[in-house]
Design a protein around this motif. Structure first.
Motif, PDB file in Angstrom:
ATOM      1  N   LYS A 166      77.295  63.085   5.378  1.00  0.00           N
ATOM      2  CA  LYS A 166      76.669  64.397   5.632  1.00  0.00           C
ATOM      3  C   LYS A 166      77.397  65.113   6.769  1.00  0.00           C
ATOM      4  CE  LYS A 166      72.082  66.386   6.493  1.00  0.00           C
ATOM      5  NZ  LYS A 166      72.291  67.145   7.725  1.00  0.00           N
ATOM      6  N   GLN A 167      77.736  64.382   7.830  1.00  0.00           N
ATOM      7  CA  GLN A 167      78.456  64.977   8.957  1.00  0.00           C
ATOM      8  C   GLN A 167      79.844  65.456   8.529  1.00  0.00           C
ATOM      9  OE1 GLN A 167      77.993  61.511  11.539  1.00  0.00           O
ATOM     10  NE2 GLN A 167      76.859  62.809  12.981  1.00  0.00           N
ATOM     11  N   PHE A 168      80.539  64.664   7.723  1.00  0.00           N
ATOM     12  CA  PHE A 168      81.875  65.049   7.259  1.00  0.00           C
ATOM     13  C   PHE A 168      81.798  66.301   6.393  1.00  0.00           C
ATOM     14  CE2 PHE A 168      82.920  60.240   7.214  1.00  0.00           C
ATOM     15  CZ  PHE A 168      83.056  60.231   8.596  1.00  0.00           C
ATOM     16  N   GLU A 169      80.819  66.342   5.513  1.00  0.00           N
ATOM     17  CA  GLU A 169      80.683  67.482   4.603  1.00  0.00           C
ATOM     18  C   GLU A 169      80.401  68.778   5.360  1.00  0.00           C
ATOM     19  OE1 GLU A 169      77.678  65.970   1.960  1.00  0.00           O
ATOM     20  OE2 GLU A 169      79.172  65.168   0.572  1.00  0.00           O
ATOM     21  N   GLU A 170      79.781  68.681   6.531  1.00  0.00           N
ATOM     22  CA  GLU A 170      79.470  69.868   7.332  1.00  0.00           C
ATOM     23  C   GLU A 170      80.691  70.411   8.078  1.00  0.00           C
ATOM     24  OE1 GLU A 170      76.247  68.480   9.759  1.00  0.00           O
ATOM     25  OE2 GLU A 170      74.787  68.689   8.130  1.00  0.00           O
ATOM     26  N   LYS A 171      81.737  69.606   8.198  1.00  0.00           N
ATOM     27  CA  LYS A 171      82.948  70.033   8.898  1.00  0.00           C
ATOM     28  C   LYS A 171      83.748  70.979   8.007  1.00  0.00           C
ATOM     29  CE  LYS A 171      84.055  68.555  12.499  1.00  0.00           C
ATOM     30  NZ  LYS A 171      83.739  69.170  13.786  1.00  0.00           N
ATOM     31  N   SER A 172      84.389  71.957   8.629  1.00  0.00           N
ATOM     32  CA  SER A 172      85.192  72.918   7.859  1.00  0.00           C
ATOM     33  C   SER A 172      86.616  72.401   7.601  1.00  0.00           C
ATOM     34  CB  SER A 172      85.246  74.253   8.595  1.00  0.00           C
ATOM     35  OG  SER A 172      85.874  74.096   9.854  1.00  0.00           O
TER      36      SER A 172
ATOM     37  N   GLU B 113      83.924  50.394  28.084  1.00  0.00           N
ATOM     38  CA  GLU B 113      84.742  51.532  27.672  1.00  0.00           C
ATOM     39  C   GLU B 113      85.864  51.782  28.672  1.00  0.00           C
ATOM     40  OE1 GLU B 113      83.830  56.152  27.157  1.00  0.00           O
ATOM     41  OE2 GLU B 113      82.909  54.954  25.555  1.00  0.00           O
ATOM     42  N   ASN B 114      87.020  52.129  28.160  1.00  0.00           N
ATOM     43  CA  ASN B 114      88.167  52.480  28.993  1.00  0.00           C
ATOM     44  C   ASN B 114      87.827  53.769  29.747  1.00  0.00           C
ATOM     45  OD1 ASN B 114      90.628  53.603  29.926  1.00  0.00           O
ATOM     46  ND2 ASN B 114      91.773  52.590  28.297  1.00  0.00           N
ATOM     47  N   PRO B 115      87.961  53.799  31.075  1.00  0.00           N
ATOM     48  CA  PRO B 115      87.604  54.994  31.839  1.00  0.00           C
ATOM     49  C   PRO B 115      88.486  56.205  31.509  1.00  0.00           C
ATOM     50  CG  PRO B 115      88.665  53.377  33.255  1.00  0.00           C
ATOM     51  CD  PRO B 115      88.432  52.711  31.938  1.00  0.00           C
ATOM     52  N   ASN B 116      89.636  55.990  30.877  1.00  0.00           N
ATOM     53  CA  ASN B 116      90.524  57.097  30.511  1.00  0.00           C
ATOM     54  C   ASN B 116      90.211  57.697  29.143  1.00  0.00           C
ATOM     55  OD1 ASN B 116      92.046  56.809  32.910  1.00  0.00           O
ATOM     56  ND2 ASN B 116      93.113  55.081  31.993  1.00  0.00           N
ATOM     57  N   TRP B 117      89.244  57.096  28.442  1.00  0.00           N
ATOM     58  CA  TRP B 117      88.855  57.589  27.116  1.00  0.00           C
ATOM     59  C   TRP B 117      88.083  58.886  27.259  1.00  0.00           C
ATOM     60  CZ3 TRP B 117      89.631  56.902  22.080  1.00  0.00           C
ATOM     61  CH2 TRP B 117      88.695  57.443  21.191  1.00  0.00           C
ATOM     62  N   PRO B 118      88.235  59.914  26.463  1.00  0.00           N
ATOM     63  CA  PRO B 118      89.103  60.055  25.298  1.00  0.00           C
ATOM     64  C   PRO B 118      90.448  60.737  25.622  1.00  0.00           C
ATOM     65  CG  PRO B 118      87.584  61.876  25.285  1.00  0.00           C
ATOM     66  CD  PRO B 118      87.258  61.019  26.519  1.00  0.00           C
ATOM     67  N   ASN B 119      90.643  61.091  26.880  1.00  0.00           N
ATOM     68  CA  ASN B 119      91.876  61.804  27.231  1.00  0.00           C
ATOM     69  C   ASN B 119      93.129  61.015  26.881  1.00  0.00           C
ATOM     70  OD1 ASN B 119      90.330  63.920  28.183  1.00  0.00           O
ATOM     71  ND2 ASN B 119      90.325  63.171  30.280  1.00  0.00           N
ATOM     72  N   ASN B 120      93.073  59.672  27.065  1.00  0.00           N
ATOM     73  CA  ASN B 120      94.253  58.859  26.744  1.00  0.00           C
ATOM     74  C   ASN B 120      94.580  58.931  25.251  1.00  0.00           C
ATOM     75  OD1 ASN B 120      91.965  57.334  26.002  1.00  0.00           O
ATOM     76  ND2 ASN B 120      92.829  55.401  26.708  1.00  0.00           N
ATOM     77  N   TYR B 121      93.568  59.021  24.422  1.00  0.00           N
ATOM     78  CA  TYR B 121      93.772  59.091  22.965  1.00  0.00           C
ATOM     79  C   TYR B 121      94.338  60.461  22.562  1.00  0.00           C
ATOM     80  CZ  TYR B 121      92.733  57.941  18.061  1.00  0.00           C
ATOM     81  OH  TYR B 121      92.817  57.658  16.717  1.00  0.00           O
ATOM     82  N   ILE B 122      93.766  61.505  23.097  1.00  0.00           N
ATOM     83  CA  ILE B 122      94.232  62.870  22.792  1.00  0.00           C
ATOM     84  C   ILE B 122      95.688  63.031  23.235  1.00  0.00           C
ATOM     85  CG2 ILE B 122      93.926  65.322  23.340  1.00  0.00           C
ATOM     86  CD1 ILE B 122      91.792  64.077  21.401  1.00  0.00           C
ATOM     87  N   GLU B 123      96.005  62.535  24.412  1.00  0.00           N
ATOM     88  CA  GLU B 123      97.390  62.632  24.902  1.00  0.00           C
ATOM     89  C   GLU B 123      98.354  61.865  24.012  1.00  0.00           C
ATOM     90  OE1 GLU B 123      98.579  64.768  27.162  1.00  0.00           O
ATOM     91  OE2 GLU B 123      96.493  65.457  27.116  1.00  0.00           O
ATOM     92  N   GLU B 124      97.923  60.707  23.515  1.00  0.00           N
ATOM     93  CA  GLU B 124      98.791  59.924  22.626  1.00  0.00           C
ATOM     94  C   GLU B 124      99.005  60.645  21.293  1.00  0.00           C
ATOM     95  OE1 GLU B 124     101.376  56.792  21.824  1.00  0.00           O
ATOM     96  OE2 GLU B 124     100.449  57.421  23.710  1.00  0.00           O
ATOM     97  N   ILE B 125      97.959  61.275  20.768  1.00  0.00           N
ATOM     98  CA  ILE B 125      98.104  62.052  19.533  1.00  0.00           C
ATOM     99  C   ILE B 125      99.128  63.162  19.744  1.00  0.00           C
ATOM    100  CG2 ILE B 125      96.943  63.658  17.951  1.00  0.00           C
ATOM    101  CD1 ILE B 125      94.360  61.946  18.427  1.00  0.00           C
ATOM    102  N   LYS B 126      98.994  63.883  20.843  1.00  0.00           N
ATOM    103  CA  LYS B 126      99.932  64.977  21.134  1.00  0.00           C
ATOM    104  C   LYS B 126     101.353  64.450  21.308  1.00  0.00           C
ATOM    105  CE  LYS B 126      96.511  68.063  23.165  1.00  0.00           C
ATOM    106  NZ  LYS B 126      96.019  68.694  24.401  1.00  0.00           N
TER     107      LYS B 126
ATOM    108  N   ASP C 162      81.907  62.151  16.755  1.00  0.00           N
ATOM    109  CA  ASP C 162      82.038  62.524  18.167  1.00  0.00           C
ATOM    110  C   ASP C 162      83.492  62.828  18.519  1.00  0.00           C
ATOM    111  OD1 ASP C 162      79.334  62.089  18.421  1.00  0.00           O
ATOM    112  OD2 ASP C 162      79.540  60.155  19.431  1.00  0.00           O
ATOM    113  N   VAL C 163      84.401  62.073  17.943  1.00  0.00           N
ATOM    114  CA  VAL C 163      85.823  62.260  18.221  1.00  0.00           C
ATOM    115  C   VAL C 163      86.349  63.491  17.488  1.00  0.00           C
ATOM    116  CG1 VAL C 163      88.104  61.171  18.139  1.00  0.00           C
ATOM    117  CG2 VAL C 163      86.101  59.812  18.669  1.00  0.00           C
ATOM    118  N   LEU C 164      85.783  63.800  16.322  1.00  0.00           N
ATOM    119  CA  LEU C 164      86.182  65.018  15.623  1.00  0.00           C
ATOM    120  C   LEU C 164      85.917  66.240  16.499  1.00  0.00           C
ATOM    121  CD1 LEU C 164      84.861  64.272  12.008  1.00  0.00           C
ATOM    122  CD2 LEU C 164      87.192  63.984  12.893  1.00  0.00           C
ATOM    123  N   GLU C 165      84.815  66.210  17.220  1.00  0.00           N
ATOM    124  CA  GLU C 165      84.502  67.315  18.141  1.00  0.00           C
ATOM    125  C   GLU C 165      85.556  67.417  19.245  1.00  0.00           C
ATOM    126  OE1 GLU C 165      82.172  69.567  17.598  1.00  0.00           O
ATOM    127  OE2 GLU C 165      81.588  68.457  15.791  1.00  0.00           O
ATOM    128  N   ILE C 166      86.031  66.280  19.709  1.00  0.00           N
ATOM    129  CA  ILE C 166      87.065  66.258  20.757  1.00  0.00           C
ATOM    130  C   ILE C 166      88.375  66.822  20.209  1.00  0.00           C
ATOM    131  CG2 ILE C 166      88.424  64.764  22.276  1.00  0.00           C
ATOM    132  CD1 ILE C 166      85.841  62.960  22.387  1.00  0.00           C
TER     133      ILE C 166
END
Length: 168
Positions: free
Chosen positions: A135-141, A55-68, A84-88
């Motif tokens: 099931k996990q997707f359906e539980e998300k708002s 795993e990349n040691p910068n994960w998930p911050n590198n992904y969130i920063e790229e989205i922004k 797990d990423v939906l929670e992030i």
């Protein structure tokens, strides 16, 4: 520019194809950010899926920063749908729409994975965990786009009059 539409999309809905076809859409393929791809640079991204890597040691911050960062440049941003990423995303106040196929479409998706070169381990994992993920997707708002049959994300966006700007 308005706030972009961020779509957390299931594997095989047509994210990569959509981003290649329209210049106001970007597909932020998560595996580029999540994994250390050293030694796999010459392996196509779809064929890397399912291969165990460090795993990349910068994960998930590198992904969130790229989205922004890309939120300033694109109308539609396509991102990973893993729970797990939906929670992030939630923790980082990133609004998203979930997009996934209905259950009866999974045979179509299995064929799509084979056609694009995914390995058997990846295909089996995605197909065999569908019910659990659903099931996990359906539980998300979050709002949801549920694709029917052979419908792609592009089909849905066109049908619902989203602005898509073709590449030259």
């Amino acid at each position: 520019m308005n706030k972009p539409l961020i779509i957390a999309g299931f594997a095989g809905i047509g994210k990569t194809t959509l981003a290649k076809k329209y210049k106001n859409v970007i597909d932020l393929e998560s595996s580029i950010y999540k994994w250390d791809n050293t030694g796999f640079e010459d392996v196509p991204v779809e064929q890397r899926k399912g291969i165990i890597r460090k795993e990349n040691p910068n994960w998930p911050n590198n992904y969130i920063e790229e989205i922004k960062k890309q939120s300033l440049n694109y109308d539609i941003i396509l991102v990973w749908i893993h729970p797990d990423v939906l929670e992030i995303y939630d923790e980082n106040n990133i609004d998203y729409v979930l997009c996934y196929p209905n259950k009866s479409s999974m045979k179509i998706y299995e064929e799509r994975y084979k056609e694009r070169g995914n390995n058997k381990e990846y295909i089996d994992k995605v197909v065999n965990t569908y019910d659990y993920r659903l099931k996990q997707f359906e539980e998300k708002s979050a709002p949801k786009i549920i694709l029917q049959g052979n419908e792609t994300l592009e089909d849905y966006l066109i049908k619902n009059n989203y602005k898509l700007i073709k590449r030259d």
